[in-house]
Design a protein around this motif. Sequence first.
Motif, short mmCIF file in Angstrom:
data_model
loop_
_atom_site.label_atom_id
_atom_site.label_comp_id
_atom_site.label_asym_id
_atom_site.label_seq_id
_atom_site.Cartn_x
_atom_site.Cartn_y
_atom_site.Cartn_z
N ARG A 167 37.65 96.84 -29.26
CA ARG A 167 37.27 95.49 -28.94
C ARG A 167 36.58 96.01 -29.56
NH1 ARG A 167 38.17 92.90 -23.30
NH2 ARG A 167 37.61 95.54 -23.22
N GLY A 170 34.15 95.57 -33.82
CA GLY A 170 33.18 95.06 -34.61
C GLY A 170 31.69 94.75 -34.72
N ARG A 171 31.40 94.79 -32.94
CA ARG A 171 29.92 95.67 -32.63
C ARG A 171 29.37 96.37 -33.51
NH1 ARG A 171 28.37 98.46 -28.87
NH2 ARG A 171 29.99 98.83 -27.82
N ALA A 173 30.26 97.65 -36.04
CA ALA A 173 31.12 97.60 -37.33
C ALA A 173 28.79 96.74 -38.28
CB ALA A 173 31.65 95.88 -38.01
N LEU A 174 29.09 95.53 -37.38
CA LEU A 174 27.97 94.11 -37.70
C LEU A 174 26.49 95.52 -37.10
CD1 LEU A 174 28.48 91.85 -35.18
CD2 LEU A 174 27.97 91.61 -37.84
N LEU A 235 35.17 101.87 -39.33
CA LEU A 235 34.68 100.19 -39.10
C LEU A 235 34.67 99.90 -40.69
CD1 LEU A 235 31.64 101.88 -36.67
CD2 LEU A 235 33.32 100.70 -36.27
#
Length: 237
Positions: A167, A170-171, A173-174, A235
């Motif tokens: 999980r 995603g964070r 990658a941002l 990522l």
Amino acid sequence: MADVEHENVPPGTDPFTDDPTYRAAVVDLLGALAYGELTAFSRLAADAELAPGQPAKAALARLAVAEFHHYEALVARIAEMGEDPEQAMAPFIAPIDAFHDRTKPGSWLEGLVKAYVGDGIATDFYREVSAYVDPSTQELVRSVLQDVGQADFAVRTVREAIDADPRIAGRLALWGRRLVGEALSQAQRVAVERDALASLLVGGTNRPGADLAEIGRMFARLTDEHTRRMGRLGLAA
């Protein structure tokens, strides 16, 4: 990333004697790198204190020491040129500090991504610029930009964390996308706001430079390298 070699001066000659603009440009380049390395040392030392275990703490401490040795080598070269290292670094303190203020990591993993991705873009930028300096300066610049182990450490640690908890990918990658925008903007500002440093890219009477098309390709290479690094971390860029 493609390297572009330039023989700017004949072997055995002093590239600074008759070209004060070039001398100022090299002092700018070394000053920017020196403060960047000093800042990298400070951040890695601080990150070591936040490491989740002794092996990670020791690994980051070793990386911090290597960055400080790079700083010492750059300061020594500036002094050899008869320049004041503090004055050489002074123009870059505010913009570099501002970049780090805007990109403060919120976690241990974000700090590792920043050290690998954010610093990687800066490293690529200065390596590109080093294509337009004399061979002696180029050798020093590229030696202090060499990976001292931070890449493998960051990749291994981030990938292990994603495997344990997918999980977080995603964070992170941002976060990596935010870093690339900030880092490219920082590189562009450095390239245009310091006239002497910008002269390395545009060239001079006896020094080849890059035209607008090549500068565009340079920033495209920086983006491509960022994409590659994000992929290594697992990522999406």
